[in-house]
Design an enzyme around this catalytic site. Structure first.
Site, PDB file in Angstrom:
ATOM      1  N   LYS A  55     -47.075  37.445  30.910  1.00 40.19           N
ATOM      2  CA  LYS A  55     -46.937  36.094  30.176  1.00 40.19           C
ATOM      3  C   LYS A  55     -48.111  35.346  29.665  1.00 40.19           C
ATOM      4  O   LYS A  55     -49.246  35.999  29.483  1.00 40.19           O
ATOM      5  CB  LYS A  55     -46.469  35.317  31.597  1.00 40.19           C
ATOM      6  CG  LYS A  55     -45.192  35.827  32.282  1.00 40.19           C
ATOM      7  CD  LYS A  55     -44.946  35.096  33.590  1.00 40.19           C
ATOM      8  CE  LYS A  55     -43.558  35.423  34.001  1.00 40.19           C
ATOM      9  NZ  LYS A  55     -43.008  34.604  35.056  1.00 40.19           N
ATOM     10  N   TYR A  76     -34.628  31.783  30.334  1.00 39.94           N
ATOM     11  CA  TYR A  76     -34.733  31.485  31.433  1.00 39.94           C
ATOM     12  C   TYR A  76     -33.212  30.442  32.048  1.00 39.94           C
ATOM     13  O   TYR A  76     -33.510  29.858  33.040  1.00 39.94           O
ATOM     14  CB  TYR A  76     -35.970  30.921  32.034  1.00 39.94           C
ATOM     15  CG  TYR A  76     -37.098  31.947  32.259  1.00 39.94           C
ATOM     16  CD1 TYR A  76     -36.965  32.707  33.301  1.00 39.94           C
ATOM     17  CD2 TYR A  76     -38.193  31.915  31.468  1.00 39.94           C
ATOM     18  CE1 TYR A  76     -37.918  33.619  33.501  1.00 39.94           C
ATOM     19  CE2 TYR A  76     -39.158  32.805  31.915  1.00 39.94           C
ATOM     20  CZ  TYR A  76     -39.008  33.696  33.024  1.00 39.94           C
ATOM     21  OH  TYR A  76     -40.204  34.533  33.206  1.00 39.94           O
ATOM     22  N   ASN A 106     -47.566  33.156  37.064  1.00 42.10           N
ATOM     23  CA  ASN A 106     -47.810  34.521  37.742  1.00 42.10           C
ATOM     24  C   ASN A 106     -47.950  35.859  36.893  1.00 42.10           C
ATOM     25  O   ASN A 106     -47.298  36.846  37.553  1.00 42.10           O
ATOM     26  CB  ASN A 106     -46.740  34.478  38.612  1.00 42.10           C
ATOM     27  CG  ASN A 106     -45.221  34.561  37.958  1.00 42.10           C
ATOM     28  OD1 ASN A 106     -45.144  34.629  36.944  1.00 42.10           O
ATOM     29  ND2 ASN A 106     -44.160  34.676  38.876  1.00 42.10           N
ATOM     30  N   HIS A 121     -43.553  39.126  34.277  1.00 43.97           N
ATOM     31  CA  HIS A 121     -41.914  39.061  34.704  1.00 43.97           C
ATOM     32  C   HIS A 121     -41.301  40.338  34.931  1.00 43.97           C
ATOM     33  O   HIS A 121     -41.787  41.573  34.168  1.00 43.97           O
ATOM     34  CB  HIS A 121     -41.064  38.347  33.801  1.00 43.97           C
ATOM     35  CG  HIS A 121     -39.638  38.466  33.951  1.00 43.97           C
ATOM     36  ND1 HIS A 121     -39.028  37.821  34.773  1.00 43.97           N
ATOM     37  CD2 HIS A 121     -38.719  39.302  33.157  1.00 43.97           C
ATOM     38  CE1 HIS A 121     -37.879  37.928  34.576  1.00 43.97           C
ATOM     39  NE2 HIS A 121     -37.635  38.851  34.016  1.00 43.97           N
ATOM     40  N   GLU A 169     -31.825  41.150  29.432  1.00 39.91           N
ATOM     41  CA  GLU A 169     -33.317  40.675  28.846  1.00 39.91           C
ATOM     42  C   GLU A 169     -33.820  41.674  27.930  1.00 39.91           C
ATOM     43  O   GLU A 169     -34.706  41.112  26.913  1.00 39.91           O
ATOM     44  CB  GLU A 169     -34.059  40.704  30.200  1.00 39.91           C
ATOM     45  CG  GLU A 169     -33.840  39.536  30.975  1.00 39.91           C
ATOM     46  CD  GLU A 169     -34.335  39.488  32.581  1.00 39.91           C
ATOM     47  OE1 GLU A 169     -34.033  38.750  33.309  1.00 39.91           O
ATOM     48  OE2 GLU A 169     -35.335  40.430  32.679  1.00 39.91           O
TER      49      GLU A 169
HETATM   50  P1  CMP Z   1     -40.101  35.329  37.069  1.00 43.31           P
HETATM   51  O1  CMP Z   1     -40.221  36.574  37.911  1.00 43.31           O
HETATM   52  O2  CMP Z   1     -40.527  35.362  35.624  1.00 43.31           O
HETATM   53  O3  CMP Z   1     -38.675  34.493  37.296  1.00 43.31           O
HETATM   54  C1  CMP Z   1     -38.606  32.786  37.300  1.00 43.31           C
HETATM   55  C2  CMP Z   1     -39.997  32.316  37.024  1.00 43.31           C
HETATM   56  O4  CMP Z   1     -40.086  30.927  37.558  1.00 43.31           O
HETATM   57  C3  CMP Z   1     -40.940  32.864  37.792  1.00 43.31           C
HETATM   58  O5  CMP Z   1     -41.295  34.416  37.503  1.00 43.31           O
HETATM   59  C4  CMP Z   1     -42.192  31.825  37.935  1.00 43.31           C
HETATM   60  O6  CMP Z   1     -42.989  32.011  36.880  1.00 43.31           O
HETATM   61  C5  CMP Z   1     -41.457  30.543  37.940  1.00 43.31           C
HETATM   62  N1  CMP Z   1     -41.093  30.035  39.250  1.00 43.31           N
HETATM   63  C6  CMP Z   1     -40.487  30.483  40.428  1.00 43.31           C
HETATM   64  N2  CMP Z   1     -40.414  29.756  41.342  1.00 43.31           N
HETATM   65  C7  CMP Z   1     -41.646  28.633  40.889  1.00 43.31           C
HETATM   66  C8  CMP Z   1     -41.907  27.503  41.806  1.00 43.31           C
HETATM   67  N3  CMP Z   1     -41.576  27.167  42.874  1.00 43.31           N
HETATM   68  N4  CMP Z   1     -42.625  26.752  40.822  1.00 43.31           N
HETATM   69  C9  CMP Z   1     -42.831  26.906  39.584  1.00 43.31           C
HETATM   70  N5  CMP Z   1     -42.291  27.991  38.835  1.00 43.31           N
HETATM   71  C10 CMP Z   1     -41.767  28.815  39.409  1.00 43.31           C
END
Ligand code: CMP
Length: 138
Positions: free
Chosen positions: A10, A50, A113, A116, A127
């Site tokens: 990311k 998303y 984070n 993905h 995806e």
């Molecule tokens: P990902 O695994 O890419 O799938 C959905 C994404 O939404 C997740 O990683 C985070 O980047 C984001 N995400 C999930 N929960 C939250 C949250 N509570 N607040 C902000 N971003 C979130």
């Protein structure tokens, strides 16, 4: 398509210079890269990717973040790829991620984070096909 998963490094991890370190962890865990590209998602494309989270309160923030800078998208192959990759990346919230996981090492928050990972074989195919044509999947 079986035993494949999809990942993105990311914008946070890209900006912080962690692309190489993350790819090393992926290779060391036994995944084979069968497609890879660096790209920059528009807000529209990030929103489309998303779309499943459209009703979530964090959707706007997520789309803004994912279109903030370049990412690396890849398809990975390994026996039990989806499940094993989710173990390798760790919990969505890095505060809950186990030692030795990519998010423990590189993620900064639940939103930003670092990586993905697909949550099912079906989503892995959807995806992967979002980013790569059949000719780009080896
Ligand atoms: P990902 O695994 O890419 O799938 C959905 C994404 O939404 C997740 O990683 C985070 O980047 C984001 N995400 C999930 N929960 C939250 C949250 N509570 N607040 C902000 N971003 C979130």
């Amino acid at each position: 398509m079986t035993d494949r998963t999809f990942t993105m490094i990311k914008p946070d991890a890209t900006q912080n210079g962690h692309t190489g370190g993350i790819l090393e962890m992926i290779n060391a865990a036994g995944f084979r890269i069968v497609a890879m590209k660096m790209t920059h998602l528009s807000e529209a494309k990030a929103g489309e990717f998303y779309a499943i989270h459209k009703e979530r309160p964090f959707y706007g923030e997520l789309v803004e973040f994912m279109s903030r800078g370049p990412i690396t998208a890849a398809i990975l192959e390994k026996e039990n790829a989806v499940e094993d990759f989710r173990k390798l990346i760790g919990a969505t919230n890095p505060a809950n991620a186990e030692e030795g996981t990519i998010r423990k090492k590189y993620a900064t928050s639940i939103g930003e984070n670092a990586v993905h990972g697909s949550d099912s074989d079906e989503n892995a195919a959807v995806e992967g096909n979002f980013f790569f044509s059949k000719l780009e999947q080896f």
